[in-house]
Design a protein around this motif. Sequence first.
Motif, PDB file in Angstrom:
ATOM      1  N   ARG A  59      21.313 -62.511 -11.368  1.00 44.48           N
ATOM      2  CA  ARG A  59      21.907 -61.395 -10.627  1.00 44.48           C
ATOM      3  C   ARG A  59      22.140 -60.196 -11.552  1.00 44.48           C
ATOM      4  NH1 ARG A  59      26.051 -58.434 -10.351  1.00 44.48           N
ATOM      5  NH2 ARG A  59      27.109 -59.561 -12.010  1.00 44.48           N
ATOM      6  N   LEU A  60      22.708 -60.453 -12.736  1.00 45.32           N
ATOM      7  CA  LEU A  60      22.994 -59.350 -13.646  1.00 45.32           C
ATOM      8  C   LEU A  60      21.716 -58.826 -14.300  1.00 45.32           C
ATOM      9  CD1 LEU A  60      25.098 -57.491 -14.799  1.00 45.32           C
ATOM     10  CD2 LEU A  60      25.634 -59.221 -16.524  1.00 45.32           C
ATOM     11  N   ALA A  63      20.377 -56.507 -11.884  1.00 38.03           N
ATOM     12  CA  ALA A  63      21.188 -55.281 -11.788  1.00 38.03           C
ATOM     13  C   ALA A  63      20.854 -54.301 -12.915  1.00 38.03           C
ATOM     14  CB  ALA A  63      22.675 -55.630 -11.815  1.00 38.03           C
ATOM     15  N   PRO A  97      27.543 -53.176 -16.959  1.00 43.32           N
ATOM     16  CA  PRO A  97      28.057 -52.759 -15.648  1.00 43.32           C
ATOM     17  C   PRO A  97      27.852 -53.859 -14.609  1.00 43.32           C
ATOM     18  CG  PRO A  97      26.768 -51.006 -16.639  1.00 43.32           C
ATOM     19  CD  PRO A  97      26.586 -52.225 -17.506  1.00 43.32           C
ATOM     20  N   THR A  98      28.808 -54.067 -13.772  1.00 43.30           N
ATOM     21  CA  THR A  98      28.876 -55.063 -12.693  1.00 43.30           C
ATOM     22  C   THR A  98      29.038 -56.497 -13.209  1.00 43.30           C
ATOM     23  OG1 THR A  98      26.522 -55.612 -12.319  1.00 43.30           O
ATOM     24  CG2 THR A  98      27.367 -53.597 -11.247  1.00 43.30           C
ATOM     25  N   GLU A  99      29.286 -56.692 -14.495  1.00 47.65           N
ATOM     26  CA  GLU A  99      29.438 -58.031 -15.065  1.00 47.65           C
ATOM     27  C   GLU A  99      30.671 -58.735 -14.507  1.00 47.65           C
ATOM     28  OE1 GLU A  99      28.660 -59.163 -19.458  1.00 47.65           O
ATOM     29  OE2 GLU A  99      30.790 -58.629 -19.304  1.00 47.65           O
ATOM     30  N   THR A 100      30.518 -60.035 -14.252  1.00 45.45           N
ATOM     31  CA  THR A 100      31.625 -60.859 -13.777  1.00 45.45           C
ATOM     32  C   THR A 100      31.883 -61.967 -14.797  1.00 45.45           C
ATOM     33  OG1 THR A 100      30.191 -62.420 -12.617  1.00 45.45           O
ATOM     34  CG2 THR A 100      30.913 -60.470 -11.366  1.00 45.45           C
ATOM     35  N   ASP A 103      28.952 -64.305 -15.063  1.00 46.11           N
ATOM     36  CA  ASP A 103      27.861 -63.815 -15.911  1.00 46.11           C
ATOM     37  C   ASP A 103      28.141 -64.113 -17.385  1.00 46.11           C
ATOM     38  OD1 ASP A 103      26.419 -62.582 -13.737  1.00 46.11           O
ATOM     39  OD2 ASP A 103      27.891 -60.964 -13.801  1.00 46.11           O
ATOM     40  N   GLU A 148      28.509 -44.809 -17.722  1.00 45.41           N
ATOM     41  CA  GLU A 148      29.392 -45.961 -17.569  1.00 45.41           C
ATOM     42  C   GLU A 148      30.456 -45.944 -18.667  1.00 45.41           C
ATOM     43  OE1 GLU A 148      29.531 -48.475 -15.274  1.00 45.41           O
ATOM     44  OE2 GLU A 148      27.969 -47.440 -14.154  1.00 45.41           O
TER      45      GLU A 148
END
Length: 150
Positions: A59-60, A63, A97-100, A103, A148
């Motif tokens: 997913r990452l 992204a 960016p958008t990392e959870t 991840d 960012e």
Amino acid sequence: MITVPGGLCDGLLEWCEPNKVSLSLPSLRADNFSLGLMERVQHVRKSGLTFAPEAGTQRLRDAINKNVTEEEILRSCRTAFSGGWSSVKLYFMLGLPTETDEDVLASPSWPRRYTRRGRSAPPTQAGVTITVSTACFVPKPHTAFQWEPR
């Protein structure tokens, strides 16, 4: 992305080999790594191999437009192990960016999975070693993530 054609490696090796200079490719694209390329660059000295998945989850990677799958990276590791390399380094970025949390936690699990799967490749005397290396994301100018926050 700059792709170095095999012909360029061959041309560099024509100079490197007689001068006892090794050619090192510090970070390789897993989606076009081949046994032929590997054999050409190890003529003088076998250097280390580093592949850069950048992110622990697909997913990452999607992204950030990495455009490489875990299977492609695993295939490259198997190729390296079957070609006589006993160690590979995997390079990941933290703070993308958008990392959870998912991840971040996925990256350290790669060596365990790869070592287990890598045993299907011919064994080397030293065994199989996979090292994970991380670095913090720093936005670069003229990229999609230039604004960012750090």
